[in-house]
Design an enzyme around this catalytic site. Structure first.
Site, PDB file in Angstrom:
ATOM      1  N   HIS A   1       0.896  -1.255   0.091  1.00 49.52           N
ATOM      2  CA  HIS A   1       0.079  -0.051   0.131  1.00 49.52           C
ATOM      3  C   HIS A   1       0.790   1.244   0.121  1.00 49.52           C
ATOM      4  O   HIS A   1       2.082   1.145   0.061  1.00 49.52           O
ATOM      5  CB  HIS A   1      -1.074   0.066   1.083  1.00 49.52           C
ATOM      6  N   ALA A   2       0.371   2.369  -0.014  1.00 45.37           N
ATOM      7  CA  ALA A   2       1.111   3.683  -0.110  1.00 45.37           C
ATOM      8  C   ALA A   2       2.251   3.614   1.217  1.00 45.37           C
ATOM      9  O   ALA A   2       3.248   4.393   0.822  1.00 45.37           O
ATOM     10  CB  ALA A   2       0.078   4.777   0.063  1.00 45.37           C
TER      11      ALA A   2
ATOM     12  N   HIS B   1       3.828   1.294   2.161  1.00 46.80           N
ATOM     13  CA  HIS B   1       5.356   0.725   1.671  1.00 46.80           C
ATOM     14  C   HIS B   1       5.840   1.528   0.381  1.00 46.80           C
ATOM     15  O   HIS B   1       7.028   1.547   0.296  1.00 46.80           O
ATOM     16  CB  HIS B   1       4.983  -0.651   0.804  1.00 46.80           C
TER      17      HIS B   1
ATOM     18  N   LEU C   1      -1.778   3.311   7.498  1.00 43.39           N
ATOM     19  CA  LEU C   1      -1.992   2.455   6.682  1.00 43.39           C
ATOM     20  C   LEU C   1      -1.519   1.089   6.984  1.00 43.39           C
ATOM     21  O   LEU C   1      -0.251   0.964   7.790  1.00 43.39           O
ATOM     22  CB  LEU C   1      -1.365   2.687   5.497  1.00 43.39           C
ATOM     23  N   SER C   2      -2.042   0.025   6.723  1.00 42.96           N
ATOM     24  CA  SER C   2      -1.635  -1.557   7.037  1.00 42.96           C
ATOM     25  C   SER C   2      -2.359  -2.618   6.052  1.00 42.96           C
ATOM     26  O   SER C   2      -3.280  -2.223   5.956  1.00 42.96           O
ATOM     27  CB  SER C   2      -2.092  -1.817   8.735  1.00 42.96           C
ATOM     28  N   SER C   3      -1.369  -3.652   6.004  1.00 44.48           N
ATOM     29  CA  SER C   3      -2.010  -4.509   4.926  1.00 44.48           C
ATOM     30  C   SER C   3      -3.214  -5.212   5.924  1.00 44.48           C
ATOM     31  O   SER C   3      -4.160  -5.765   4.924  1.00 44.48           O
ATOM     32  CB  SER C   3      -0.790  -5.719   4.774  1.00 44.48           C
TER      33      SER C   3
END
Ligand code: PAF
Length: 282
Positions: free
Chosen positions: A36-37, A39, A186-188
């Site tokens: 995601h953003a 990373h 943000l997190s997977s």
């Protein structure tokens, strides 16, 4: 955003050949995929400090407990590869599990003390799994610089300590947490949240920020943390911890510190952390 060719390798001989062909500085972004953003901020930061960027995707079984989400952890290789290409990654290391942990594998890397509290206390063995895989990845990739998200604050401290203690000659750098517009880190694992849980999840960063503001106004740390715990629980979370950590990742009430939190909503466990830099007048 530039697009450049990216090589994908799945065997150690291929990785070694690709790495040997790289001259100049190599920056490395280890991941478990479901990118995601957050990373991509790591890849962008890597691009800025190095001549070559290597990313890895490996869902590391060693860092999942028996009742954790290894089986359902999101896997989306093609979408991940496309994002990496878009952000200027040169080489994607995609080792299968038997390459990382061949039959007979016996070694564990364990970083004592800073793994004892917080996530270390709530996820026994988790940080040994992280340290072991990151030590292996550093040995395979031989990066000059490695970048990790500050969202995993304790993980970052453990990897820094490991690299220092084991003379790994890797410059371990943290990159600030990327957040949604409403503050959720943000997190997977955010992909697991139902619509209702996603709405409620914003209470986690909101309550942490409110606690930091209260401490800044001079409220006692214990009261500010109690209010944060109450607000997070009222939003439907089951709390693992909401506590201040010192630089050595020990619980503290002294400032400056890092406010760390982990809590479950439904079946999803979220973590977050923010700095507390203002000295409270008590
Ligand atoms: O932060 C992660 O995604 C993982 O813990 C890491 C560092 C890639 C090790 O598996």
């Amino acid at each position: 955003m530039q697009t450049r060719p990216m090589q994908t390798v799945r065997t150690l001989p291929e990785l070694r050949a690709a790495r040997a062909a790289m001259t100049g500085r190599v920056a490395f972004v280890p991941t478990m995929g479901a990118l995601h953003a957050g990373h991509m901020a790591l890849v962008t930061a890597a691009r800025e400090v190095a001549d070559h960027v290597i990313a890895s995707i490996f869902v590391n079984p060693l860092q999942f407990g028996p009742n954790e989400d290894l089986a359902r952890y999101p896997r989306q290789e093609a979408a991940d590869a496309a994002l990496l290409v878009e952000h200027g990654c040169d080489l994607l290391w995609l080792p299968p599990v038997e390459v990382m942990y061949p039959a007979g594998f016996l070694t564990t890397v364990s970083v004592a003390k800073i793994d004892a509290a917080f996530d270390g206390a709530h996820r026994p063995g988790h940080f040994d799994g992280v340290a072991t895989v990151v030590a292996k990845l550093f040995g395979q990739v031989r990066p000059d610089i490695a970048l990790f998200g500050e969202k995993d604050w304790q993980q970052l401290a453990i990897i820094r300590r490991m690299a220092l203690d084991l003379d790994m000659a890797v410059d371990v750098r943290g990159v600030p947490t990327v957040r949604e517009a409403d503050g959720l880190a943000l997190s997977s694992r955010n992909a697991y949240l139902s619509a209702g849980e996603r709405t409620a999840a914003t209470e986690l960063p909101r309550a942490l920020n409110a606690a930091v503001a209260a401490i800044g106004r001079g409220e006692p740390v214990s009261l500010a943390l109690a209010a944060a715990r109450q607000a997070i629980a009222a939003a439907g979370f089951e709390i693992d911890y909401v506590e201040l950590a010192d630089a050595a990742l020990q619980p503290t009430e002294e400032l400056p510190a890092r406010l760390l939190a982990a809590a479950r909503i439904g079946t999803t466990r979220l973590i977050d952390n923010i700095p507390v830099t203002i000295r409270a007048s008590r």
